[in-house]
Design an enzyme around this catalytic site. Sequence first.
Site, mmCIF file in Angstrom:
data_model
loop_
_atom_site.group_PDB
_atom_site.id
_atom_site.type_symbol
_atom_site.label_atom_id
_atom_site.label_comp_id
_atom_site.label_asym_id
_atom_site.label_seq_id
_atom_site.Cartn_x
_atom_site.Cartn_y
_atom_site.Cartn_z
ATOM 1 N N GLN A 164 -8.541 10.771 8.795
ATOM 2 C CA GLN A 164 -7.233 11.436 8.715
ATOM 3 C C GLN A 164 -7.143 12.264 7.431
ATOM 4 O OE1 GLN A 164 -3.302 9.642 9.703
ATOM 5 N NE2 GLN A 164 -3.115 9.261 7.535
ATOM 6 N N VAL B 202 -5.267 -0.088 -1.327
ATOM 7 C CA VAL B 202 -4.782 -1.315 -1.972
ATOM 8 C C VAL B 202 -5.333 -2.490 -1.160
ATOM 9 C CG1 VAL B 202 -2.741 -2.638 -2.679
ATOM 10 C CG2 VAL B 202 -2.699 -0.135 -2.751
ATOM 11 N N GLY C 276 0.838 -1.207 0.000
ATOM 12 C CA GLY C 276 0.000 0.000 0.000
ATOM 13 C C GLY C 276 0.868 1.250 0.000
ATOM 14 N N HIS C 277 1.939 1.251 0.817
ATOM 15 C CA HIS C 277 2.850 2.407 0.844
ATOM 16 C C HIS C 277 3.545 2.578 -0.499
ATOM 17 C CE1 HIS C 277 2.944 1.363 5.299
ATOM 18 N NE2 HIS C 277 2.554 2.619 5.302
ATOM 19 N N LEU D 297 -5.058 -3.377 2.773
ATOM 20 C CA LEU D 297 -3.705 -3.602 3.306
ATOM 21 C C LEU D 297 -3.428 -2.629 4.452
ATOM 22 C CD1 LEU D 297 -1.302 -4.339 0.334
ATOM 23 C CD2 LEU D 297 -2.902 -5.847 1.520
ATOM 24 N N SER D 298 -2.795 -3.142 5.501
ATOM 25 C CA SER D 298 -2.464 -2.336 6.671
ATOM 26 C C SER D 298 -1.298 -3.008 7.383
ATOM 27 C CB SER D 298 -3.672 -2.308 7.611
ATOM 28 O OG SER D 298 -3.275 -1.963 8.914
HETATM 29 O O1 PAF Z 1 -1.093 7.389 8.322
HETATM 30 C C1 PAF Z 1 -0.028 7.360 8.962
HETATM 31 O O2 PAF Z 1 0.793 6.455 8.821
HETATM 32 C C2 PAF Z 1 0.265 8.458 9.975
HETATM 33 O O3 PAF Z 1 -0.893 8.870 10.613
HETATM 34 C C3 PAF Z 1 1.020 9.659 9.382
HETATM 35 C C4 PAF Z 1 0.187 10.375 8.325
HETATM 36 C C5 PAF Z 1 2.326 9.179 8.764
HETATM 37 C C6 PAF Z 1 1.338 10.676 10.476
HETATM 38 O O4 PAF Z 1 2.123 10.130 11.483
#
Ligand code: PAF
Length: 286
Positions: free
Chosen positions: A153, A177, A32-33, A185-186
């Site tokens: 968020q 994703v 996902g990242h 995904l997490s």
């Molecule tokens: O989504 C995240 O992983 C966190 O909340 C973030 C945006 C990196 C801030 O620490």
Amino acid sequence: MKVIHTVSELRAELDSETNVGFVPTMGALHDGHLALIELAQREADVVVVSIFVNPTQFTDDQDFAKYPRTLAADIERLESLTKTPDILFAPSVDEVYPDGIGQPLAPRAGALGSVFEGVSRPGHFEGMLHVVSWFFQAVRPQVAVFGAKDAQQLFLVKRLVHREFSDQIRIVEAETVRSQSMLALSSRNSRLSPSGLAAAPVLFEAMVNAEELITEGIAPSIALESARKQIESQPLAKLDYLALVNKENFAPIADDFSGLAQMLVAAVVDGVRLIDNISFYIQEQE
Ligand code: PAF
């Protein structure tokens, strides 16, 4: 890829750049990242990825202590990409919080800080907004990419950019994703047992079923009730909330709503707290 730990080194690298893309993360990088990074690379000339496990956004000391910290493996994973990010920015806690983590946090999340995710994680969004704002000031990106999975968020970050950064940062929302079973995904999925992994897709399935009912003209409140029952029928899942909000303002919607809606879910599955959401359009009913 340059690995940088301080703001002064970062500024020295970036001061002449005019199209910087930023991907904030807490590490434990998964596919996902990588999708967020690819998206940033399409949108910007120089891409900065940050890894920082932010202490102020954890409500529980245990959760903070247990959060996976895998910097060496994360660097290796980034280095192995066909197109690596230009900079990995991994500041220390002292760099981000020079006055200690007890310093006042700003900006505030307001009423949105104490609903949905904010109920079980009081203070979480203040910590998140503080650190994102700090990173925006350090990186000064033109574009920043956030995952759609963390809907509350994302909403708060868009509002932050509007209120505190005069809309000068373009926030790009990256689609969630999913695994083959459609589980979002997490980093937390790594804590699920095989039976938890088999049970967790019920969250997405229940939301999609509710969306279908709503599209067929069933009242949202009835469709949500049916999705709640579906989730509660899974013995390993303990539902926290399932809600429908107006995607424009994050306010819960009534049955006569029409427009872009977002369905939000949070549940503890097999001891692991998971969240997910879907967005869809609700037509005006005749
Ligand atoms: O989504 C995240 O992983 C966190 O909340 C973030 C945006 C990196 C801030 O620490």
